[in-house]
Design a protein around this motif. Structure first.
Motif, PDB file in Angstrom:
ATOM      1  N   ARG A 162       1.634   2.551 -21.552  1.00  0.00           N
ATOM      2  CA  ARG A 162       1.824   1.734 -20.352  1.00  0.00           C
ATOM      3  C   ARG A 162       2.471   2.533 -19.223  1.00  0.00           C
ATOM      4  O   ARG A 162       2.105   2.380 -18.058  1.00  0.00           O
ATOM      5  CB  ARG A 162       2.651   0.494 -20.679  1.00  0.00           C
ATOM      6  CG  ARG A 162       1.901  -0.531 -21.521  1.00  0.00           C
ATOM      7  CD  ARG A 162       2.684  -1.819 -21.666  1.00  0.00           C
ATOM      8  NE  ARG A 162       1.949  -2.792 -22.449  1.00  0.00           N
ATOM      9  CZ  ARG A 162       1.717  -4.045 -22.068  1.00  0.00           C
ATOM     10  NH1 ARG A 162       2.176  -4.466 -20.912  1.00  0.00           N
ATOM     11  NH2 ARG A 162       1.050  -4.871 -22.839  1.00  0.00           N
ATOM     12  N   VAL A 163       3.447   3.355 -19.572  1.00  0.00           N
ATOM     13  CA  VAL A 163       4.092   4.203 -18.565  1.00  0.00           C
ATOM     14  C   VAL A 163       3.076   5.190 -17.996  1.00  0.00           C
ATOM     15  O   VAL A 163       3.019   5.410 -16.776  1.00  0.00           O
ATOM     16  CB  VAL A 163       5.298   4.942 -19.184  1.00  0.00           C
ATOM     17  CG1 VAL A 163       5.736   6.108 -18.292  1.00  0.00           C
ATOM     18  CG2 VAL A 163       6.466   3.979 -19.377  1.00  0.00           C
TER      19      VAL A 163
ATOM     20  N   LYS B 239       0.899   3.360 -15.503  1.00  0.00           N
ATOM     21  CA  LYS B 239       1.573   3.093 -14.228  1.00  0.00           C
ATOM     22  C   LYS B 239       1.703   4.364 -13.399  1.00  0.00           C
ATOM     23  O   LYS B 239       1.435   4.370 -12.193  1.00  0.00           O
ATOM     24  CB  LYS B 239       2.957   2.484 -14.481  1.00  0.00           C
ATOM     25  CG  LYS B 239       2.950   0.967 -14.639  1.00  0.00           C
ATOM     26  CD  LYS B 239       4.342   0.399 -14.539  1.00  0.00           C
ATOM     27  CE  LYS B 239       4.303  -1.124 -14.472  1.00  0.00           C
ATOM     28  NZ  LYS B 239       3.714  -1.621 -13.225  1.00  0.00           N
ATOM     29  N   ASN B 240       2.128   5.441 -14.038  1.00  0.00           N
ATOM     30  CA  ASN B 240       2.291   6.700 -13.318  1.00  0.00           C
ATOM     31  C   ASN B 240       0.944   7.243 -12.849  1.00  0.00           C
ATOM     32  O   ASN B 240       0.835   7.830 -11.773  1.00  0.00           O
ATOM     33  CB  ASN B 240       3.002   7.717 -14.206  1.00  0.00           C
ATOM     34  CG  ASN B 240       4.460   7.357 -14.423  1.00  0.00           C
ATOM     35  OD1 ASN B 240       5.063   6.641 -13.619  1.00  0.00           O
ATOM     36  ND2 ASN B 240       5.047   7.836 -15.507  1.00  0.00           N
TER      37      ASN B 240
ATOM     38  N   LEU C  96       8.073  -3.715 -17.742  1.00  0.00           N
ATOM     39  CA  LEU C  96       6.898  -2.894 -18.087  1.00  0.00           C
ATOM     40  C   LEU C  96       5.912  -3.703 -18.915  1.00  0.00           C
ATOM     41  O   LEU C  96       4.702  -3.688 -18.653  1.00  0.00           O
ATOM     42  CB  LEU C  96       7.346  -1.665 -18.875  1.00  0.00           C
ATOM     43  CG  LEU C  96       6.211  -0.776 -19.409  1.00  0.00           C
ATOM     44  CD1 LEU C  96       5.533  -0.043 -18.257  1.00  0.00           C
ATOM     45  CD2 LEU C  96       6.732   0.217 -20.439  1.00  0.00           C
TER      46      LEU C  96
ATOM     47  N   GLY D 114       3.944  -6.397 -17.034  1.00  0.00           N
ATOM     48  CA  GLY D 114       2.892  -5.904 -16.138  1.00  0.00           C
ATOM     49  C   GLY D 114       1.664  -5.513 -16.879  1.00  0.00           C
ATOM     50  O   GLY D 114       0.637  -5.249 -16.318  1.00  0.00           O
TER      51      GLY D 114
END
Length: 435
Positions: A283-284, A287-288, A432, A435
């Motif tokens: 997930r990170v 997003k990044n 997180l 989303g």
């Protein structure tokens, strides 16, 4: 041969193609002759149908096929000769004027643009990071306990409370009139878990089995049921049954029931943490990646080929139809879907695809075999039989192409983060996952 390429505007080009008429006619006759060996017609034995009959019946379609083949071949040769990167299919029109014994065609098409990527050192990107805390592990344990909970009927004198599963009959009316979806019998929900509107949820608390109650309820303006959104209804509720939930204790037996071989609570928490960290990582990354791609597009200059945008709109429209069909919508393939609603997103996708492709080419960011293998193995760890999942990916070219696209995007993300002005931000676990 020397190919003359005419620039019309921006990415649009035109080439004039000439073909000898004899070559077309000879190919048409050759195909008709081959077709006559198998064609059937009343009154004739197979293979004995006169050429005049074959030509009358199939001449037009064969002529069309030959023209398409020959013009397509001529265009491909001309584009290769002129070293053109053609974007989309050309539009072919026959010209009235042509030399004796010749057929002439205009091929109008677009070429891929030159992509100018600005100085990435000036691009600003917010990079998020999330830690898996003990609180996150506790919440996951609560979810696992709820998945394995049991219910027992409450004593008749006890009222309904948070966490109870209630069975009710209800009927709602607006201005004294019933409305669609406003009535049910034997309806079950768990108090306090957000299954019902908050006013409804609160109204049944404290009610006892057999009790009836009338209360007003204001539907929110943004309620999904458009007919009742923003209106006030009166609901009559009768409590039929109240069940108290029983959550299993977090102990060795619970750990074993979840497949933890060691059978300890510590091993269970460790396993949950490992799974959460894997999910958080993906997930990170997503997003990044999105933040990087936005910055990358802002830093680039290019013209968009209309043909590629049109192709993307067509794909998105087809995807929307497939989604409607999957939902059971009747005649989904005929549903009127205005193409223009997809244009902004299609333009964004095409622009991003061209920019990423240029960055990958210029900086050798292609996916390496060991990266593909590592990515597949990491994804497979969340399944019961990782080795089988790895084989499933490796055995299919389409699935491997999808993995390759993800790895390339990850490479691009890391490259841009290494060049840009990066601001680091700690993102709470709950935010997180929401989303």
């Amino acid at each position: 041969m020397t190919v003359q390429v005419e620039t019309l505007e921006k990415l649009e080009r035109r080439i004039t193609l000439t073909l000898p008429a004899d070559a077309i006619n000879n190919e048409v006759q050759s195909r008709l002759k081959k077709l006559s060996r198998t064609v059937k017609a009343d009154g004739f034995r197979p293979g004995k149908v006169p050429m005049s009959v074959v030509a009358q019946r199939y001449g037009f379609s064969v002529q069309y096929e030959v023209m398409n083949d020959k013009v397509g071949e001529a265009f491909a040769n001309a584009a290769t000769e002129a070293k053109l990167r053609v974007a989309g299919a050309p539009k072919i029109t026959q010209k009235d004027e042509a030399g004796e014994g010749q057929l002439a065609f205009d091929a109008t098409f677009e070429v891929y643009p030159d992509v100018k990527i600005g100085d990435l050192a000036g691009a600003e990107v917010e990079r998020v990071a999330t830690e898996v805390s003990d609180e996150a592990i506790d919440k996951t344990l609560d979810i696992l306990r709820k998945q394995r909970r049991s219910f027992a009927e409450r004593a008749a004198e006890e009222g309904a409370a948070e966490g109870d599963r209630v069975t009710i009959d209800f009927e709602g009316k607006i201005d004294g009139e019933p409305f669609a979806g406003g009535k049910a019998e034997g309806f079950q929900f768990i108090i306090g878990e957000g299954q019902m509107l908050e006013q409804f949820d609160k109204a049944v608390r404290g009610m006892k089995t057999g009790e009836s109650k009338t209360f007003p309820l204001q539907f929110p303006e943004d309620y999904h049921g458009k007919d009742v959104a923003g209106k006030e209804a009166d609901f009559l509720v009768t409590m039929k049954k109240i069940e108290l939930q029983n959550l299993p204790a977090v102990d060795e037996e619970f750990a074993k029931s979840l497949g933890i071989a060691e059978g300890t609570v510590e091993a269970l928490r460790s396993d949950i943490k490992k799974n959460l960290e894997r999910e958080v990582k993906f997930r990170v990354q997503a997003k990044n990646k999105a933040a990087v791609m936005d910055a990358l597009v802002k830093a680039a200059e290019l013209d968009l080929p209309k043909a590629l945008v049109e192709d993307e709109v067509a794909r998105m429209t087809e995807g929307a139809r497939a989604d409607l069909k999957q939902r059971g919508i009747k005649d989904a393939d005929k549903a009127p879907i205005p193409a223009e609603i997809f244009v902004p997103q299609a333009e964004k996708r095409v622009r991003l695809g061209l920019v990423v492709a240029e960055l990958v080419r210029a900086n050798n960011l292609q996916a390496k075999p060991e990266q593909l293998q590592a990515h597949i193995e990491e994804m497979a760890q969340s399944y019961e039989n990782p080795a089988e999942v790895v084989r499933w990916y490796l055995s299919d070219r389409q699935r491997m192409a999808e993995v390759e696209a993800v790895v390339i995007e990850n490479n691009v993300t890391e490259f841009v983060l290494g060049q840009a002005k990066v601001t680091d931000k700690a993102l709470p676990f709950e935010e997180l996952m929401a989303g």
